[in-house]
Design an enzyme around this catalytic site. Structure first.
Site, PDB file in Angstrom:
ATOM      1  N   CYS A  55       0.863  -1.184   0.000  1.00  0.00           N
ATOM      2  CA  CYS A  55       0.000   0.000   0.000  1.00  0.00           C
ATOM      3  C   CYS A  55       0.902   1.238   0.000  1.00  0.00           C
ATOM      4  CB  CYS A  55      -0.890  -0.010   1.240  1.00  0.00           C
ATOM      5  SG  CYS A  55      -1.702   1.580   1.503  1.00  0.00           S
ATOM      6  N   HIS A 181      -8.022   7.951   3.215  1.00  0.00           N
ATOM      7  CA  HIS A 181      -7.505   9.133   2.523  1.00  0.00           C
ATOM      8  C   HIS A 181      -8.660   9.959   1.979  1.00  0.00           C
ATOM      9  CE1 HIS A 181      -8.420   6.356  -0.731  1.00  0.00           C
ATOM     10  NE2 HIS A 181      -8.550   7.420  -1.495  1.00  0.00           N
ATOM     11  N   HIS A 305     -22.712  30.194   2.007  1.00  0.00           N
ATOM     12  CA  HIS A 305     -22.526  29.527   3.310  1.00  0.00           C
ATOM     13  C   HIS A 305     -22.124  28.081   3.030  1.00  0.00           C
ATOM     14  CE1 HIS A 305     -24.329  29.297   7.633  1.00  0.00           C
ATOM     15  NE2 HIS A 305     -23.623  28.192   7.426  1.00  0.00           N
TER      16      HIS A 305
HETATM   17  P1  AMP Z   1      -9.545   6.838  -4.535  1.00  0.00           P
HETATM   18  O1  AMP Z   1      -9.483   6.388  -5.978  1.00  0.00           O
HETATM   19  O2  AMP Z   1     -10.735   7.674  -4.209  1.00  0.00           O
HETATM   20  O3  AMP Z   1      -9.345   5.693  -3.600  1.00  0.00           O
HETATM   21  O4  AMP Z   1      -8.310   7.814  -4.285  1.00  0.00           O
HETATM   22  C1  AMP Z   1      -7.002   7.348  -4.290  1.00  0.00           C
HETATM   23  C2  AMP Z   1      -6.219   8.272  -5.162  1.00  0.00           C
HETATM   24  O5  AMP Z   1      -4.834   7.997  -4.965  1.00  0.00           O
HETATM   25  C3  AMP Z   1      -6.520   8.079  -6.637  1.00  0.00           C
HETATM   26  O6  AMP Z   1      -6.975   9.322  -7.155  1.00  0.00           O
HETATM   27  C4  AMP Z   1      -5.181   7.648  -7.239  1.00  0.00           C
HETATM   28  O7  AMP Z   1      -4.980   8.282  -8.478  1.00  0.00           O
HETATM   29  C5  AMP Z   1      -4.173   8.104  -6.209  1.00  0.00           C
HETATM   30  N1  AMP Z   1      -2.972   7.277  -6.102  1.00  0.00           N
HETATM   31  C6  AMP Z   1      -2.845   5.946  -6.308  1.00  0.00           C
HETATM   32  N2  AMP Z   1      -1.578   5.527  -6.065  1.00  0.00           N
HETATM   33  C7  AMP Z   1      -0.883   6.627  -5.679  1.00  0.00           C
HETATM   34  C8  AMP Z   1       0.465   6.873  -5.289  1.00  0.00           C
HETATM   35  N3  AMP Z   1       1.366   5.871  -5.236  1.00  0.00           N
HETATM   36  N4  AMP Z   1       0.851   8.142  -4.964  1.00  0.00           N
HETATM   37  C9  AMP Z   1      -0.065   9.153  -5.029  1.00  0.00           C
HETATM   38  N5  AMP Z   1      -1.354   8.978  -5.389  1.00  0.00           N
HETATM   39  C10 AMP Z   1      -1.758   7.748  -5.720  1.00  0.00           C
HETATM   40 ZN    ZN Z   2      -1.877   1.396   3.769  1.00  0.00          ZN
HETATM   41 ZN    ZN Z   3     -25.378  31.766   6.466  1.00  0.00          ZN
END
Ligand code: AMP
Ligand code: ZN
Ligand code: ZN
Length: 346
Positions: A55, A181, A305
């Protein structure tokens, strides 16, 4: 010749195109096609896919990530709690000339804007198994303050018009990585939902002289409230068990949050996520911070707002919703509020 007419290659820059018929901006981003998904690997365990890849967001794996923007705490000699990094597969590019105007090729009416912008990731905790709702209110507050700090950096850039903070949790809510994240996407246009919201709030203000969100009287839609924030099931919730957290003080921009209010909001956000998780069996969800465009006029200030919207992913979006922009919600918000108000969290 504009980039929009070039052939389909890996090296194409992202761009935004406006559909003048539906009044909608679409981001075309070749880099997005390359992003990995650790959920895909779970679904194809028998095919021995990339399930063994580490990860990138875990502490110790920083070298697998795109460059860091800042970390909390900033001292490099202690373990980090939060990291704000560039997205390795950004929807928009920070490295292109955002001033250069594109041309339309072909016979379609529309507009082209270079895909300049910022797409960052906020790693909310160093340890893989720790979710946002496991942090204490001060720590959730620190994540919120990291959003604030990054927005304040981005707003110094002239071409950026709107900054969207959002979180995807769970594969069906759009998450590709399971480590906790959220993301910050800074756009060179104001999205139509933001303009439409401002327009509605203006209409209410013109009729009543008041801010529509300051005027919310939650009554039986109330879930909880703190010194500075109220959480409600919105009167016309688009989705079942949708929650809004609204500042009880008038504020146009999320990034005006101070640390006392951040901790207060951190506690309420944690509580809402825990209630949702307990009542709805840890559903996938999204949250979005609906702020105002970075530049608002003096005239817009009294009715703009911000608020935070949490949407558990319980039903799909299908043909009717795509076709009409209208949604069907099977749960009355009064009932959702009662259930969420009453669910006990230990
Ligand atoms: P999600 O797709 O909402 O889970 O967001 C995770 C984000 O992390 C995605 O937009 C990916 O493009 C980005 N991502 C995946 N691997 C990496 C990495 N090694 N470094 C930075 N961003 C990454
Ligand atoms: Zn992790
Ligand atoms: Zn307001």
């Amino acid at each position: 010749m504009a980039s929009s007419s070039s052939s389909l290659t890996e090296t194409r820059s992202p761009e935004l195109r406006k559909d003048p018929i539906n009044n909608r901006w679409v981001i075309f981003s070749p880099a997005r096609a390359k992003r990995p998904s650790d959920f895909k690997s779970k679904f194809s365990e028998n095919q021995n896919s990339n399930s063994s890849s580490p990860c990138p967001f875990c502490i110790g794996n920083e070298h697998h990530c795109a460059p860091e923007i800042f970390r909390v705490p900033s001292n490099l000699n202690v373990d980090w709690k939060i990291r704000v990094i560039q997205n390795l597969y950004p929807a928009l590019s920070r490295d292109i000339d955002g001033e250069k105007d594109g041309e339309i090729s072909g016979g379609f009416p529309g507009r082209v804007v270079p895909g300049f912008g910022f797409h960052d990731v906020v790693i909310e905790a160093p340890v893989h198994s720790v979710n946002l709702l496991d942090l204490d209110p001060t720590e959730v507050g620190e994540v919120l303050l990291a959003y604030k700090k990054r927005i304040e950096q981005i707003k110094e850039r002239d071409l950026i018009k709107y900054v969207q903070v959002f979180k995807n949790h769970g594969p069906s809510a759009g998450a590709s990585l399971s480590h906790s994240h959220s993301q910050i996407l800074a756009l060179p246009v104001v999205p139509p939902t933001v303009s439409a919201r401002l327009y509605s709030l203006k209409e209410y203000f013109d009729q009543t002289g008041k801010c529509g969100l300051c005027e919310v009287q939650p009554k039986d839609l109330l879930i909880d409230e703190t010194s500075y924030f109220t959480s409600i099931a919105p009167f016309a919730a688009t989705f079942p068990f949708e929650i809004w957290i609204i500042p009880r003080y008038h504020s146009s921009h999320f990034h005006d949050l101070d640390s006392e209010k951040a901790t207060d909001l951190g506690g309420l956000l944690k509580l809402m996520l825990r209630k949702m998780s307990m009542q709805l069996n840890n559903p996938p969800f999204n949250f979005m911070i609906h702020s105002s465009p970075l530049e608002v006029t003096e005239a817009q200030l009294p009715y703009s707002h911000w608020y935070l919207q949490i949407v558990p992913k319980l039903i799909g979006v299908a043909g009717f919703e795509i076709g009409t922009g209208c949604y069907i919600n099977p749960v009355f918000p009064e009932d959702a509020a009662k259930v969420l108000r009453e669910v006990a969290v230990n």
